[in-house]
Design a protein around this motif. Structure first.
Motif, PDB file in Angstrom:
ATOM      1  N   SER A 196      -6.402   4.867  -9.074  1.00 34.29           N
ATOM      2  CA  SER A 196      -5.030   4.994  -9.562  1.00 34.29           C
ATOM      3  C   SER A 196      -4.339   3.638  -9.456  1.00 34.29           C
ATOM      4  O   SER A 196      -4.748   2.783  -8.652  1.00 34.29           O
ATOM      5  N   CYS A 214       0.858  -1.192   0.000  1.00 35.92           N
ATOM      6  CA  CYS A 214       0.000   0.000   0.000  1.00 35.92           C
ATOM      7  C   CYS A 214       0.890   1.235   0.000  1.00 35.92           C
ATOM      8  O   CYS A 214       1.868   1.295   0.737  1.00 35.92           O
ATOM      9  N   GLU A 215       0.548   2.204  -0.826  1.00 34.12           N
ATOM     10  CA  GLU A 215       1.300   3.452  -0.854  1.00 34.12           C
ATOM     11  C   GLU A 215       1.114   4.223   0.448  1.00 34.12           C
ATOM     12  O   GLU A 215       2.040   4.774   1.006  1.00 34.12           O
ATOM     13  N   SER A 216      -0.116   4.257   0.929  1.00 36.36           N
ATOM     14  CA  SER A 216      -0.378   4.856   2.229  1.00 36.36           C
ATOM     15  C   SER A 216      -0.264   3.757   3.280  1.00 36.36           C
ATOM     16  O   SER A 216      -0.156   2.583   2.949  1.00 36.36           O
ATOM     17  N   ASN A 271      -3.067  -1.369  -6.616  1.00 34.81           N
ATOM     18  CA  ASN A 271      -2.050  -2.282  -6.079  1.00 34.81           C
ATOM     19  C   ASN A 271      -2.215  -2.453  -4.581  1.00 34.81           C
ATOM     20  O   ASN A 271      -2.106  -3.568  -4.061  1.00 34.81           O
ATOM     21  N   GLY A 272      -2.468  -1.370  -3.874  1.00 30.17           N
ATOM     22  CA  GLY A 272      -2.656  -1.446  -2.428  1.00 30.17           C
ATOM     23  C   GLY A 272      -3.886  -2.252  -2.059  1.00 30.17           C
ATOM     24  O   GLY A 272      -3.864  -3.059  -1.124  1.00 30.17           O
ATOM     25  N   SER A 305      -1.588   2.874  -8.067  1.00 27.98           N
ATOM     26  CA  SER A 305      -1.048   2.640  -6.724  1.00 27.98           C
ATOM     27  C   SER A 305      -2.161   2.231  -5.755  1.00 27.98           C
ATOM     28  O   SER A 305      -1.962   1.364  -4.903  1.00 27.98           O
ATOM     29  N   ARG A 306      -3.345   2.825  -5.884  1.00 34.14           N
ATOM     30  CA  ARG A 306      -4.467   2.418  -5.021  1.00 34.14           C
ATOM     31  C   ARG A 306      -4.933   1.009  -5.376  1.00 34.14           C
ATOM     32  O   ARG A 306      -5.280   0.228  -4.495  1.00 34.14           O
TER      33      ARG A 306
END
Length: 127
Positions: A107, A43-45, A112-113, A109-110
């Motif tokens: 997105s 997760c990016e975040s 993927n997370g 990245s979201r």
């Protein structure tokens, strides 16, 4: 149900707003539980996931430092919380998010997370 509100939202801005509202349903984790061992990798975040199994049902609690990610987590947990190992193993994240009208809107990245979180849920349920 909040998931129905997301399905019925007329545009992406409405869906985004509904996702963040759904995230408010999740109780925040106490700081003491926001430890590296509970962090979902990928997760990016920052996102944390805990699991508890009661007989054949799996239960989860999770949190994130991002409002949109917390909402996406709540949506994912609404589909997996209290389910059996078999039901979780057969859960199709892509199909579920297509049904909600969210595929292609998030997105990379979201996405993927969210995939990392779904995989963590499946891994917990399989053990």
């Amino acid at each position: 149900m909040a998931v129905i509100a997301i399905e019925n939202a007329k545009n992406w801005q409405d869906k985004y707003r509904q996702i963040m509202l759904v995230g408010k349903v999740l109780a925040p984790l106490a700081e003491a539980y926001k430890v590296e061992a509970a962090q979902v990798k990928g997760c990016e975040s920052q996102a944390w996931l805990y699991h508890h199994q009661l007989e054949s049902a799996h239960f989860f609690c999770a949190d994130s430092d991002s409002r949109i990610v917390k909402g996406l987590i709540a949506i994912l947990l609404s589909a997996t919380h209290g389910k059996t190992t078999s039901e979780i193993a057969n859960f199709d994240l892509e199909q579920y998010f297509t049904q909600l009208g969210l595929s292609g809107q998030l997105s990379p990245s979201r996405t993927n997370g969210l995939t990392a979180l779904a995989n963590a849920i499946k891994q917990f349920a399989a053990t």
